[in-house]
Design an enzyme around this catalytic site. Structure first.
Site: not given
Ligand SMILES: Nc1ncnc2c1ncn2[C@@H]1O[C@H](COP(=O)(O)OS(=O)(=O)O)[C@@H](OP(=O)(O)O)[C@H]1O
Ligand SMILES: [Mg+2]
Ligand SMILES: [Mg+2]
Ligand SMILES: [Mg+2]
Length: 444
Positions: A212, A355, A381, A207, A115, A369, A209-210
């Protein structure tokens, strides 16, 4: 039936107009503009016909957006390609070695050396490439944890990872620094991504690494970079290094299918395992480029090709995707919605903005979502994925049917309940209606 007069378009657009592209124009009496999809003012092919005669009144002549943002898109795609290569190396290391380079943030979410390293690398590349314009970047990570005295090992790993990646920059068409970056320069590159966005001017949204969580589990993740100008996302670039050859593999854990399945694992050089998607707003096209650097033998097969959303309109044939973690989106609410509109297939649960890629490429028709109440979605995101789906022919709005608002700081302010992205208007309308019908009885 409204009529779109071909002669009111610029000559360049007249010659390149296709049915699919026309879905990207909006129309009102005398003016045709590129889509920003405000509500449902988007018109689809079936709603108008194309005429070759003169326009009825004095029309606005559209200018092609072909040239605008080309330099930015070129650099952004190269920077994301470099970042994908960096992530692949780090992910392999994480899986085969240890977890010591994965940290928990204050909100309990994860952050890894990838990241920080991607953020530093992309920040450096953008600053070097657009030195004359001051580069403003909104990005997820900060340097707090990295700057602590006890984080020396972590910081050393980040500096090394960034320098390894920048040393390879020429293979991607980017100049390397004249000497390896020092710790302070790497920290500065990360720190520089401190823009808070807003309604005017130009800023990048990153972002690094989305997903993570998917990344550390050896599964799907994405690198997402977008350019926002005056509140609108004008460019989106989405690197999906683990996107598999066959879409069924998207829902499998990488390691799981590698070890347990009898399916042939994706070849590293195959077109569909890993790519970068990109789109320019108003172009009516989204593109997919395989991961680089290009092996000389494969140069021709590695040129970009367009992607389009699925044409499936029947919910019974549609696939919807959503976050893997229940904590990030209500699985029970989306299951109810899916059922009520007639979606019968199992949801495709995938980490990250992959997605959005799945919808843009036509591997899924719907992305939904619905985060818990109180959670505020961040612009990084969604920015890149939104413009890519739109230019591939799809629709992205909140659950009230309004466009996502990228002009109000780091959050998607004013987001109505959740996010709904669909391949087509009809599916989208059905889901919006279903949300309205079931929202009050939901526990969200
Ligand atoms: N509580 C909560 N609710 C909703 N979204 C949140 C929450 N916490 C974090 N995030 C954000 O979600 C990003 C990851 O989304 P994903 O679609 O990959 O989620 S999942 O891991 O498949 O469940 C993730 O992105 P990254 O941090 O870049 O991985 C976050 O920005
Ligand atoms: Mg993200
Ligand atoms: Mg990220
Ligand atoms: Mg993150």
């Amino acid at each position: 039936m409204p009529v779109l007069y071909r002669s009111i378009l610029s000559p360049q657009l007249q010659s390149s107009l296709t049915c699919r592209q026309i879905t990207h124009f909006t129309f009102n009496q005398t003016k045709v503009t590129f889509s920003s999809f405000p509500n449902y003012t988007k018109i689809s092919c079936s709603m108008f016909s194309i005429m070759e005669d003169n326009p009825p009144l004095t029309p606005t002549i559209l200018e092609s957006t072909e040239e605008k943002y080309s330099a930015e898109l070129d650099v952004a795609v190269k920077a994301v390609q470099m970042a994908c290569s960096l992530c692949q190396r780090v992910q392999e290391g994480l899986i085969s070695k240890s977890n010591s380079l994965v940290q928990s943030k204050d909100d309990k979410s994860l952050v890894t050396i990838a990241d920080w390293s991607v953020q530093a690398t992309i920040s450096w590349v953008l600053s070097e490439s657009f030195a004359s314009k001051s580069v403003s970047i909104v990005a997820e990570e900060d340097v707090e944890a990295l700057s602590k005295p006890e984080a020396t090992v972590l910081l050393d790993s980040v500096v090394q990872t960034v320098n390894e990646c920048l040393a390879e920059a020429p293979q991607f068409g980017i100049k390397s620094p004249i000497r390896p970056l020092q710790k302070e320069e790497v920290l500065e590159a990360i720190r520089q991504c401190n823009s808070t966005g807003g309604p005017s001017g130009r800023f990048w949204v990153l972002d690094p690494v989305d997903g993570t969580l998917g990344f550390v589990r050896g599964d799907q993740y994405a690198v997402a970079l977008a350019l926002v100008e005056d509140g609108e996302v004008v460019l989106g670039v989405l690197g999906c290094p683990n996107y598999p050859l066959r879409k069924e593999w998207l829902s499998y854990h990488n390691r799981y299918y590698r070890i347990l399945s009898k399916l042939t694992p994706p070849r590293p050089d195959s077109w569909d395992r890993g790519f970068v998607l990109y789109a320019k707003k108003g172009s009516g096209k989204a593109w997919m480029q395989p991961l680089l650097p290009q092996s000389m033998k494969l140069v021709e097969s590695k040129s970009p090709r367009p992607v389009y959303v699925s044409l499936v309109e029947d919910p019974a044939l549609a696939t919807f995707c959503e976050p893997v973690e229940r904590a990030n989106s209500s699985h029970s609410f989306t299951a109810g919605l899916a059922h009520s509109v007639g979606v019968r297939k199992e949801p495709l649960r995938v980490y990250s903005m992959v997605k959005y890629a799945a919808v843009a490429r036509g591997d899924a028709e719907i992305f939904m979502k619905f985060a818990r109440s109180g959670y505020k979605e961040k612009i990084w995101d969604h920015a890149a994925g939104t413009v890519i789906i739109q230019e591939a022919g799809g629709v992205v709005t909140d659950a009230g049917g309004q466009p996502l608002n990228f002009s109000n700081g780091i959050y998607l302010e004013g987001l109505d309940r959740g996010i709904i992205a669909c391949a087509g208007v009809q599916l989208h309308q059905k889901i919006i209606r279903a949300v309205d019908a079931s929202w009050d009885s939901s526990c969200l």
